[in-house]
Design a protein around this motif. Structure first.
Motif, PDB file in Angstrom:
ATOM      1  N   LEU A   1       0.819  -1.336  -0.051  1.00 36.80           N
ATOM      2  CA  LEU A   1       0.319  -0.096   0.208  1.00 36.80           C
ATOM      3  C   LEU A   1       0.869   1.850  -0.296  1.00 36.80           C
ATOM      4  CD1 LEU A   1      -2.384  -1.339   2.866  1.00 36.80           C
ATOM      5  CD2 LEU A   1      -2.732  -1.659  -0.184  1.00 36.80           C
ATOM      6  N   ASP A   2       0.217   2.439  -1.067  1.00 34.89           N
ATOM      7  CA  ASP A   2       1.398   3.719  -0.666  1.00 34.89           C
ATOM      8  C   ASP A   2       0.668   4.420   1.069  1.00 34.89           C
ATOM      9  OD1 ASP A   2      -1.413   4.112  -0.853  1.00 34.89           O
ATOM     10  OD2 ASP A   2      -0.781   5.242  -3.033  1.00 34.89           O
ATOM     11  N   VAL A   3       1.191   5.550   0.548  1.00 33.92           N
ATOM     12  CA  VAL A   3       0.781   6.849   1.897  1.00 33.92           C
ATOM     13  C   VAL A   3      -0.789   6.590   1.848  1.00 33.92           C
ATOM     14  CG1 VAL A   3       1.012   9.008   2.539  1.00 33.92           C
ATOM     15  CG2 VAL A   3       3.060   7.850   1.345  1.00 33.92           C
ATOM     16  N   GLU A   4      -1.269   7.056   1.194  1.00 26.66           N
ATOM     17  CA  GLU A   4      -3.447   6.993   1.288  1.00 26.66           C
ATOM     18  C   GLU A   4      -3.524   5.548   1.598  1.00 26.66           C
ATOM     19  OE1 GLU A   4      -3.753   8.950  -2.531  1.00 26.66           O
ATOM     20  OE2 GLU A   4      -2.958  11.234  -1.958  1.00 26.66           O
ATOM     21  N   PHE A   5      -2.978   4.286   1.393  1.00 26.95           N
ATOM     22  CA  PHE A   5      -3.842   3.367   1.395  1.00 26.95           C
ATOM     23  C   PHE A   5      -4.575   2.700   0.446  1.00 26.95           C
ATOM     24  CE2 PHE A   5      -4.393   4.916   5.620  1.00 26.95           C
ATOM     25  CZ  PHE A   5      -3.270   4.440   6.358  1.00 26.95           C
ATOM     26  N   GLY A   6      -4.030   3.039  -1.051  1.00 30.84           N
ATOM     27  CA  GLY A   6      -3.937   2.956  -2.109  1.00 30.84           C
ATOM     28  C   GLY A   6      -3.428   1.624  -2.358  1.00 30.84           C
ATOM     29  N   VAL A   7      -3.076   0.757  -3.553  1.00 35.55           N
ATOM     30  CA  VAL A   7      -3.037  -0.752  -4.017  1.00 35.55           C
ATOM     31  C   VAL A   7      -2.074  -0.675  -4.576  1.00 35.55           C
ATOM     32  CG1 VAL A   7      -2.860  -2.926  -4.416  1.00 35.55           C
ATOM     33  CG2 VAL A   7      -5.024  -2.103  -2.986  1.00 35.55           C
ATOM     34  N   VAL A   8      -1.068  -1.048  -4.668  1.00 34.63           N
ATOM     35  CA  VAL A   8       0.418  -0.218  -5.598  1.00 34.63           C
ATOM     36  C   VAL A   8       1.119  -1.552  -5.590  1.00 34.63           C
ATOM     37  CG1 VAL A   8       0.460   2.057  -5.247  1.00 34.63           C
ATOM     38  CG2 VAL A   8       1.953   0.157  -3.842  1.00 34.63           C
ATOM     39  N   GLY A   9       0.695  -2.983  -5.009  1.00 30.95           N
ATOM     40  CA  GLY A   9       1.552  -3.452  -5.885  1.00 30.95           C
ATOM     41  C   GLY A   9       0.916  -5.096  -5.142  1.00 30.95           C
ATOM     42  N   TRP A  10       0.091  -6.433  -4.995  1.00 29.80           N
ATOM     43  CA  TRP A  10       0.125  -7.764  -5.102  1.00 29.80           C
ATOM     44  C   TRP A  10       0.675  -8.674  -5.340  1.00 29.80           C
ATOM     45  CZ3 TRP A  10      -2.936 -10.764  -7.820  1.00 29.80           C
ATOM     46  CH2 TRP A  10      -3.525 -10.727  -8.726  1.00 29.80           C
ATOM     47  N   LYS A  11       0.630  -9.753  -4.320  1.00 29.60           N
ATOM     48  CA  LYS A  11       1.313 -11.220  -5.000  1.00 29.60           C
ATOM     49  C   LYS A  11       0.223 -12.131  -4.472  1.00 29.60           C
ATOM     50  CE  LYS A  11       5.360 -12.844  -5.450  1.00 29.60           C
ATOM     51  NZ  LYS A  11       7.716 -12.963  -5.755  1.00 29.60           N
ATOM     52  N   ILE A  12      -0.107 -13.664  -5.040  1.00 32.25           N
ATOM     53  CA  ILE A  12      -0.771 -14.425  -4.791  1.00 32.25           C
ATOM     54  C   ILE A  12       0.739 -15.598  -4.423  1.00 32.25           C
ATOM     55  CG2 ILE A  12      -2.532 -16.382  -5.453  1.00 32.25           C
ATOM     56  CD1 ILE A  12      -3.425 -14.066  -4.415  1.00 32.25           C
ATOM     57  N   VAL A  13       0.717 -15.890  -3.204  1.00 31.59           N
ATOM     58  CA  VAL A  13       2.318 -16.787  -2.521  1.00 31.59           C
ATOM     59  C   VAL A  13       0.648 -18.733  -2.676  1.00 31.59           C
ATOM     60  CG1 VAL A  13       3.888 -17.048  -1.424  1.00 31.59           C
ATOM     61  CG2 VAL A  13       3.397 -15.243  -1.701  1.00 31.59           C
ATOM     62  N   GLU A  14       1.423 -18.966  -3.243  1.00 27.11           N
ATOM     63  CA  GLU A  14       1.291 -20.614  -3.129  1.00 27.11           C
ATOM     64  C   GLU A  14       2.076 -21.037  -2.245  1.00 27.11           C
ATOM     65  OE1 GLU A  14       0.366 -22.263  -6.189  1.00 27.11           O
ATOM     66  OE2 GLU A  14      -1.725 -20.865  -7.416  1.00 27.11           O
ATOM     67  N   ILE A  15       2.074 -22.017  -1.166  1.00 23.67           N
ATOM     68  CA  ILE A  15       3.041 -23.090   0.300  1.00 23.67           C
ATOM     69  C   ILE A  15       2.751 -23.953   0.183  1.00 23.67           C
ATOM     70  CG2 ILE A  15       3.722 -22.716   1.616  1.00 23.67           C
ATOM     71  CD1 ILE A  15       2.359 -19.652   1.967  1.00 23.67           C
ATOM     72  N   ALA A  16       3.468 -24.698  -0.617  1.00 22.49           N
ATOM     73  CA  ALA A  16       3.465 -26.733  -1.198  1.00 22.49           C
ATOM     74  C   ALA A  16       2.789 -26.912   0.947  1.00 22.49           C
ATOM     75  CB  ALA A  16       4.505 -27.397  -1.110  1.00 22.49           C
ATOM     76  N   ALA A  17       2.357 -28.139   0.844  1.00 24.04           N
ATOM     77  CA  ALA A  17       2.125 -29.046   2.234  1.00 24.04           C
ATOM     78  C   ALA A  17       2.834 -28.635   2.837  1.00 24.04           C
ATOM     79  CB  ALA A  17       1.416 -29.887   1.991  1.00 24.04           C
ATOM     80  N   SER A  18       2.743 -28.911   4.632  1.00 22.99           N
ATOM     81  CA  SER A  18       4.174 -28.633   5.232  1.00 22.99           C
ATOM     82  C   SER A  18       3.123 -29.754   6.402  1.00 22.99           C
ATOM     83  CB  SER A  18       4.732 -27.634   5.295  1.00 22.99           C
ATOM     84  OG  SER A  18       6.156 -28.201   6.696  1.00 22.99           O
ATOM     85  N   ASP A  19       4.619 -30.832   6.649  1.00 20.60           N
ATOM     86  CA  ASP A  19       4.076 -30.768   8.396  1.00 20.60           C
ATOM     87  C   ASP A  19       4.011 -30.145   9.398  1.00 20.60           C
ATOM     88  OD1 ASP A  19       4.155 -33.676   7.768  1.00 20.60           O
ATOM     89  OD2 ASP A  19       6.218 -34.170   7.616  1.00 20.60           O
TER      90      ASP A  19
END
Length: 128
Positions: free
Chosen positions: A83-101
């Motif tokens: 987010l920027d100073v005005e709480f606008g979205v300036v970047g995003w990403k979807i992260v996929e994490i493999a299964a873990s114990d």
């Protein structure tokens, strides 16, 4: 002389049947158990995430540290935002994490941005 039967009829004590009350009670208990179990089942598959910190690398990226708690053996995906100073979205990403114990894991991810970000955060996580 008034008999016991006449007194029962006069005061409405005839025909008392406990069966409808028993059936109603059993149904009420069944409904409570059903809703209780569905609540527990939802929480067993819930993913909880918490922001740990962020570092603004430059005008085109921010690095986010976060941890999440998820069911063991399940793949997880998280939506991250910058987010920027005005709480606008300036970047995003979807992260996929493999299964873990591991039940709880910590991650550090770089989020590309189109303008300088002032913060990074986890929007949400879910079982993928």
């Amino acid at each position: 002389m008034t008999t016991a039967r006449e007194l029962d009829e006069r005061y409405g004590r005839t025909g008392r049947r406990p069966l409808p009350w028993i059936i109603g009670g059993v149904l009420a208990v069944a409904v409570v158990v059903f809703f209780g179990w569905t609540t527990v089942a939802k929480q067993m598959n819930a993913v909880d995430a918490a922001d740990l910190g962020f570092t603004v690398v430059d005008a085109h990226s921010v690095e986010l540290s976060f941890q999440f708690t998820a069911p063991r053996g399940q793949d997880v995906a998280c939506a991250l935002e910058a987010l920027d100073v005005e709480f606008g979205v300036v970047g995003w990403k979807i992260v996929e994490i493999a299964a873990s114990d591991e039940h709880t894991q910590a991650m550090r991810v770089s989020i590309p941005t189109v303008a300088e970000a002032t913060t990074g955060l986890v929007k949400s996580c879910w079982v993928a």
